[in-house]
Write a protein that holds these residues in place. Structure first.
Motif, PDB file in Angstrom:
ATOM      1  N   ASN A   1       4.689  -9.002   1.246  1.00  0.00           N
ATOM      2  CA  ASN A   1       5.801  -8.087   0.999  1.00  0.00           C
ATOM      3  C   ASN A   1       5.768  -7.711  -0.470  1.00  0.00           C
ATOM      4  N   THR A   2       5.555  -6.434  -0.754  1.00  0.00           N
ATOM      5  CA  THR A   2       5.390  -6.042  -2.145  1.00  0.00           C
ATOM      6  C   THR A   2       6.221  -4.812  -2.484  1.00  0.00           C
ATOM      7  N   GLU A   3       6.585  -4.744  -3.738  1.00  0.00           N
ATOM      8  CA  GLU A   3       7.261  -3.560  -4.256  1.00  0.00           C
ATOM      9  C   GLU A   3       6.282  -2.856  -5.189  1.00  0.00           C
ATOM     10  N   SER A   4       6.219  -1.561  -5.075  1.00  0.00           N
ATOM     11  CA  SER A   4       5.370  -0.760  -5.953  1.00  0.00           C
ATOM     12  C   SER A   4       6.248   0.101  -6.837  1.00  0.00           C
ATOM     13  N   VAL A   5       5.855   0.208  -8.085  1.00  0.00           N
ATOM     14  CA  VAL A   5       6.515   1.095  -9.035  1.00  0.00           C
ATOM     15  C   VAL A   5       5.551   2.241  -9.295  1.00  0.00           C
ATOM     16  N   CYS A   6       6.056   3.452  -9.136  1.00  0.00           N
ATOM     17  CA  CYS A   6       5.220   4.651  -9.254  1.00  0.00           C
ATOM     18  C   CYS A   6       5.604   5.426 -10.507  1.00  0.00           C
ATOM     19  N   GLU A   7       4.794   6.456 -10.815  1.00  0.00           N
ATOM     20  CA  GLU A   7       5.136   7.289 -11.968  1.00  0.00           C
ATOM     21  C   GLU A   7       6.499   7.932 -11.726  1.00  0.00           C
ATOM     22  N   LEU A   8       7.155   8.282 -12.774  1.00  0.00           N
ATOM     23  CA  LEU A   8       8.505   8.853 -12.747  1.00  0.00           C
ATOM     24  C   LEU A   8       9.545   7.850 -12.251  1.00  0.00           C
ATOM     25  N   GLY A   9       9.205   6.552 -12.268  1.00  0.00           N
ATOM     26  CA  GLY A   9      10.166   5.510 -11.919  1.00  0.00           C
ATOM     27  C   GLY A   9      10.456   5.360 -10.437  1.00  0.00           C
ATOM     28  N   GLN A  10       9.709   6.038  -9.595  1.00  0.00           N
ATOM     29  CA  GLN A  10       9.924   5.899  -8.153  1.00  0.00           C
ATOM     30  C   GLN A  10       9.502   4.510  -7.699  1.00  0.00           C
TER      31      GLN A  10
ATOM     32  N   LEU B   1       4.252  12.690  -2.699  1.00  0.00           N
ATOM     33  CA  LEU B   1       5.615  12.193  -2.903  1.00  0.00           C
ATOM     34  C   LEU B   1       5.683  11.167  -4.030  1.00  0.00           C
ATOM     35  N   ALA B   2       4.666  10.324  -4.111  1.00  0.00           N
ATOM     36  CA  ALA B   2       4.637   9.285  -5.146  1.00  0.00           C
ATOM     37  C   ALA B   2       3.178   9.038  -5.516  1.00  0.00           C
ATOM     38  N   ASN B   3       2.907   8.962  -6.812  1.00  0.00           N
ATOM     39  CA  ASN B   3       1.539   8.773  -7.283  1.00  0.00           C
ATOM     40  C   ASN B   3       1.511   7.661  -8.317  1.00  0.00           C
ATOM     41  N   GLU B   4       0.324   7.127  -8.553  1.00  0.00           N
ATOM     42  CA  GLU B   4       0.145   6.047  -9.523  1.00  0.00           C
ATOM     43  C   GLU B   4       1.056   4.863  -9.189  1.00  0.00           C
ATOM     44  N   CYS B   5       1.225   4.577  -7.915  1.00  0.00           N
ATOM     45  CA  CYS B   5       2.043   3.439  -7.495  1.00  0.00           C
ATOM     46  C   CYS B   5       1.245   2.161  -7.688  1.00  0.00           C
ATOM     47  N   LYS B   6       1.884   1.170  -8.306  1.00  0.00           N
ATOM     48  CA  LYS B   6       1.186  -0.085  -8.571  1.00  0.00           C
ATOM     49  C   LYS B   6       2.092  -1.264  -8.272  1.00  0.00           C
ATOM     50  N   THR B   7       1.513  -2.244  -7.590  1.00  0.00           N
ATOM     51  CA  THR B   7       2.181  -3.522  -7.442  1.00  0.00           C
ATOM     52  C   THR B   7       1.880  -4.325  -8.710  1.00  0.00           C
ATOM     53  N   ALA B   8       2.485  -5.480  -8.842  1.00  0.00           N
ATOM     54  CA  ALA B   8       2.188  -6.335  -9.987  1.00  0.00           C
ATOM     55  C   ALA B   8       0.706  -6.690  -9.988  1.00  0.00           C
ATOM     56  N   ALA B   9       0.125  -6.975  -8.817  1.00  0.00           N
ATOM     57  CA  ALA B   9      -1.292  -7.333  -8.721  1.00  0.00           C
ATOM     58  C   ALA B   9      -2.190  -6.153  -9.127  1.00  0.00           C
ATOM     59  N   GLN B  10      -1.858  -4.950  -8.726  1.00  0.00           N
ATOM     60  CA  GLN B  10      -2.649  -3.778  -9.087  1.00  0.00           C
ATOM     61  C   GLN B  10      -2.557  -3.510 -10.575  1.00  0.00           C
ATOM     62  N   GLY B  11      -1.424  -3.754 -11.170  1.00  0.00           N
ATOM     63  CA  GLY B  11      -1.269  -3.562 -12.601  1.00  0.00           C
ATOM     64  C   GLY B  11      -2.165  -4.490 -13.390  1.00  0.00           C
ATOM     65  N   ARG B  12      -2.280  -5.740 -12.935  1.00  0.00           N
ATOM     66  CA  ARG B  12      -3.163  -6.709 -13.601  1.00  0.00           C
ATOM     67  C   ARG B  12      -4.628  -6.320 -13.400  1.00  0.00           C
ATOM     68  N   PHE B  13      -4.987  -5.822 -12.213  1.00  0.00           N
ATOM     69  CA  PHE B  13      -6.368  -5.463 -11.908  1.00  0.00           C
ATOM     70  C   PHE B  13      -6.839  -4.315 -12.793  1.00  0.00           C
TER      71      PHE B  13
END
Length: 110
Positions: A23-32, A96-108
């Motif tokens: 279960n993950t939350e993604s933060v995308c550009e523009l704060g989405q 609708l949403a781009n550059e979405c990253k989970t915490a794991a994707q941000g580290r990668f």
């Protein structure tokens, strides 16, 4: 004491199940923000919550190895690669949403 230990090990076993642990939350550009649940690498379906609405997304095979999930009724398409993800509305032809990253994707990506 026996009930406590049984409950503890039962919860620990459930928490270690990949589909539940993913279960993950993604933060995308523009704060989405959006949330997904399920294992993107192995599950045939995932759940995606966008703007408070849940969508069941079905896996679509790709030739590139990207994880692609679609909900035909809504027109939503979720594409996930190791460094980011994006949400598309294929009915309207818009991102609708781009550059979405989970915490794991941000580290990668670093």
């Amino acid at each position: 004491m026996k009930k406590f230990l049984f409950a503890f090990f039962s919860v620990a076993t459930i928490a270690a199940t990949p589909a539940l642990a993913a279960n993950t939350e993604s933060v995308c550009e523009l704060g989405q923000r959006l949330a997904t649940s399920g294992d993107h690498n192995s599950d045939g379906n995932i759940e995606l919550v966008w703007r408070g609405r849940p969508y069941t997304m079905q896996r679509v095979e790709t030739s590139t190895g990207a994880n692609r999930f679609e909900n035909n009724a809504s027109g939503l398409t979720w594409i996930s690669i190791p460094t980011k993800s994006m949400l598309l509305d294929t009915k309207r032809g818009v991102t609708l949403a781009n550059e979405c990253k989970t915490a794991a994707q941000g580290r990668f990506a670093k």
